[in-house]
Design an enzyme around this catalytic site. Structure first.
Site, mmCIF file in Angstrom:
data_model
loop_
_atom_site.group_PDB
_atom_site.id
_atom_site.type_symbol
_atom_site.label_atom_id
_atom_site.label_comp_id
_atom_site.label_asym_id
_atom_site.label_seq_id
_atom_site.Cartn_x
_atom_site.Cartn_y
_atom_site.Cartn_z
ATOM 1 N N GLU A 160 0.853 -1.196 0.000
ATOM 2 C CA GLU A 160 0.000 0.000 0.000
ATOM 3 C C GLU A 160 0.886 1.243 0.000
ATOM 4 O O GLU A 160 0.652 2.196 -0.711
ATOM 5 C CB GLU A 160 -0.919 0.019 1.223
ATOM 6 C CG GLU A 160 -1.777 1.277 1.242
ATOM 7 C CD GLU A 160 -2.822 1.310 2.342
ATOM 8 O OE1 GLU A 160 -3.007 0.301 3.037
ATOM 9 O OE2 GLU A 160 -3.452 2.364 2.493
ATOM 10 N N GLU A 197 4.623 10.105 11.299
ATOM 11 C CA GLU A 197 5.400 9.782 12.510
ATOM 12 C C GLU A 197 5.765 8.291 12.530
ATOM 13 O O GLU A 197 6.885 7.919 12.886
ATOM 14 C CB GLU A 197 4.596 10.129 13.780
ATOM 15 C CG GLU A 197 4.402 11.610 14.041
ATOM 16 C CD GLU A 197 3.281 12.226 13.207
ATOM 17 O OE1 GLU A 197 2.509 11.467 12.573
ATOM 18 O OE2 GLU A 197 3.171 13.466 13.175
HETATM 19 C C1 FAD Z 1 -8.628 10.270 4.325
HETATM 20 C C2 FAD Z 1 -8.352 8.954 5.010
HETATM 21 C C3 FAD Z 1 -8.613 7.765 4.341
HETATM 22 C C4 FAD Z 1 -8.402 6.537 4.977
HETATM 23 N N1 FAD Z 1 -8.723 5.366 4.306
HETATM 24 C C5 FAD Z 1 -8.589 4.173 4.949
HETATM 25 C C6 FAD Z 1 -9.020 2.948 4.335
HETATM 26 O O1 FAD Z 1 -9.518 2.937 3.212
HETATM 27 N N2 FAD Z 1 -8.882 1.792 5.007
HETATM 28 C C7 FAD Z 1 -8.347 1.757 6.265
HETATM 29 O O2 FAD Z 1 -8.220 0.687 6.834
HETATM 30 N N3 FAD Z 1 -7.944 2.899 6.877
HETATM 31 C C8 FAD Z 1 -8.060 4.094 6.260
HETATM 32 N N4 FAD Z 1 -7.686 5.262 6.889
HETATM 33 C C9 FAD Z 1 -7.174 5.171 8.278
HETATM 34 C C10 FAD Z 1 -5.691 5.450 8.354
HETATM 35 O O3 FAD Z 1 -4.924 4.381 7.855
HETATM 36 C C11 FAD Z 1 -5.375 5.768 9.824
HETATM 37 O O4 FAD Z 1 -6.104 6.934 10.189
HETATM 38 C C12 FAD Z 1 -3.899 5.998 10.026
HETATM 39 O O5 FAD Z 1 -3.142 4.816 9.831
HETATM 40 C C13 FAD Z 1 -3.594 6.539 11.436
HETATM 41 O O6 FAD Z 1 -4.113 5.698 12.397
HETATM 42 P P1 FAD Z 1 -5.074 6.279 13.523
HETATM 43 O O7 FAD Z 1 -6.122 7.123 12.860
HETATM 44 O O8 FAD Z 1 -5.492 5.117 14.338
HETATM 45 O O9 FAD Z 1 -4.150 7.270 14.350
HETATM 46 P P2 FAD Z 1 -3.458 6.989 15.743
HETATM 47 O O10 FAD Z 1 -2.633 5.721 15.630
HETATM 48 O O11 FAD Z 1 -4.461 7.089 16.825
HETATM 49 O O12 FAD Z 1 -2.441 8.209 15.806
HETATM 50 C C14 FAD Z 1 -2.820 9.512 16.223
HETATM 51 C C15 FAD Z 1 -1.567 10.379 16.198
HETATM 52 O O13 FAD Z 1 -0.578 9.842 17.102
HETATM 53 C C16 FAD Z 1 0.613 9.538 16.396
HETATM 54 N N5 FAD Z 1 1.187 8.268 16.865
HETATM 55 C C17 FAD Z 1 0.506 7.105 17.084
HETATM 56 N N6 FAD Z 1 1.352 6.143 17.499
HETATM 57 C C18 FAD Z 1 2.600 6.697 17.515
HETATM 58 C C19 FAD Z 1 3.899 6.206 17.844
HETATM 59 N N7 FAD Z 1 4.101 4.938 18.227
HETATM 60 N N8 FAD Z 1 4.952 7.067 17.745
HETATM 61 C C20 FAD Z 1 4.768 8.358 17.347
HETATM 62 N N9 FAD Z 1 3.548 8.890 17.039
HETATM 63 C C21 FAD Z 1 2.486 8.070 17.114
HETATM 64 C C22 FAD Z 1 0.220 9.403 14.924
HETATM 65 O O14 FAD Z 1 1.298 9.701 14.070
HETATM 66 C C23 FAD Z 1 -0.894 10.447 14.830
HETATM 67 O O15 FAD Z 1 -0.356 11.731 14.623
HETATM 68 C C24 FAD Z 1 -7.889 6.502 6.290
HETATM 69 C C25 FAD Z 1 -7.615 7.710 6.965
HETATM 70 C C26 FAD Z 1 -7.859 8.922 6.347
HETATM 71 C C27 FAD Z 1 -7.569 10.197 7.107
#
Ligand code: FAD
Length: 250
Positions: A103, A238
């Site tokens: 991906e 990140e």
């Molecule tokens: C427009 C859009 C389309 C998407 N489409 C899909 C899709 O089709 N299918 C799908 O499955 N997902 C999809 N997603 C989800 C996307 O993959 C996740 O939002 C993304 O991987 C971040 O995960 P989270 O939202 O759980 O953030 P979190 O993991 O909760 O992170 C929140 C913040 O904390 C930071 N953070 C978290 N852990 C750490 C760490 N260990 N060290 C440093 N910083 C950290 C992150 O960088 C971020 O800034 C989509 C998201 C968006 C915004």
């Protein structure tokens, strides 16, 4: 999401948010929790689920610009045959990590970025400047576009070099994804700089918006806002940096 065994099936309960184009999909893959003991990653399994299974509901999430691309998918007692599990129970995280390499690494972005840069040049040439002439006459604009062109060319070479080996993307996926996301955001920011206050006329029907230049500005604002998510989807910037630090820099 929970997956509880029930004879030859699993019963799925939970939800999956941010699911791009789920409203067009006929299948979805899900990482589901099949065990609670042991390491958290070891309790995840990978299931293929038909979107017409009873108990699935797709609810739209509208973007800032009002478009429907994203969804939240809800699962209430959705019955999925165990034969639709990929790999063994508990192998889901390993499979997901392998898929993520593709991906992230398969988003070969230098081609669309080259096109976006050409559009940026056209935009600068056709947008009136602060004094006389166009924004293309502005040295700072031309320098900014030249720097972006240099970075896009470097990205293209990095992509070609990653492809050349013919191997799986591996860690290259992390830095290609990180740089491509940063570049597309920089290109769209440059478009906002070129358009200046004209970029604010983004709503259809807003004063001045129906003019061709107003509609064009609306298109750029939509792209600018949508690409803010490029450093989130497919894994946040990140997380990419942490993986590069751990796997490449040591
Ligand atoms: C427009 C859009 C389309 C998407 N489409 C899909 C899709 O089709 N299918 C799908 O499955 N997902 C999809 N997603 C989800 C996307 O993959 C996740 O939002 C993304 O991987 C971040 O995960 P989270 O939202 O759980 O953030 P979190 O993991 O909760 O992170 C929140 C913040 O904390 C930071 N953070 C978290 N852990 C750490 C760490 N260990 N060290 C440093 N910083 C950290 C992150 O960088 C971020 O800034 C989509 C998201 C968006 C915004």
């Amino acid at each position: 999401m929970r997956a509880d065994p029930d004879g030859e099936d699993y019963l799925l309960n939970g939800s999956k948010t941010w699911t791009t184009h789920a409203h067009h999909a006929n299948w979805i893959f899900c990482l589901v929790r099949t065990a609670r003991e042991g390491k958290p990653q070891a309790g995840i399994s990978f299931l293929l689920v038909s979107m017409d299974s009873p108990g699935i509901e797709v609810r739209p999430i509208l973007t800032t610009t009002g478009e429907h691309e994203l969804n939240e998918v809800f699962f209430s007692d959705v019955r999925v045959p165990k034969s639709q599990r990929v790999g063994d129970e508990g192998q889901g995280w390993t499979i997901a990590k392998y898929l993520l390499e593709f991906e992230r690494g398969s988003l070969i972005e230098s081609a669309p970025l080259t096109r976006a840069l050409q559009e940026l040049v056209d935009l600068a040439r056709s947008t009136p400047g602060d004094g006389c002439g166009t924004m293309w006459d502005d040295q700072a604009t031309r320098r900014c576009i030249a720097e972006l062109e240099g970075r896009v060319e470097c990205l293209a070479y990095a992509e070609l070099s990653a492809l050349e080996g013919g191997d799986e993307p591996g860690s290259a996926a992390n830095y290609l994804k990180l740089e491509a996301a940063d570049l597309i955001q920089s290109v769209e920011e440059a478009a906002m700089q070129i358009l200046g206050p004209g970029a604010l006329r983004m709503k259809q029907g807003a004063p001045g918006a129906p003019s061709p230049s107003g509609e064009r500005a609306a298109g750029y604002v939509t792209r600018y806002l949508n690409f803010r998510a490029a450093s989130i989807y497919g894994g946040t910037a990140e997380i990419q940096r942490s993986l590069i630090a751990r796997n490449l820099l040591g």
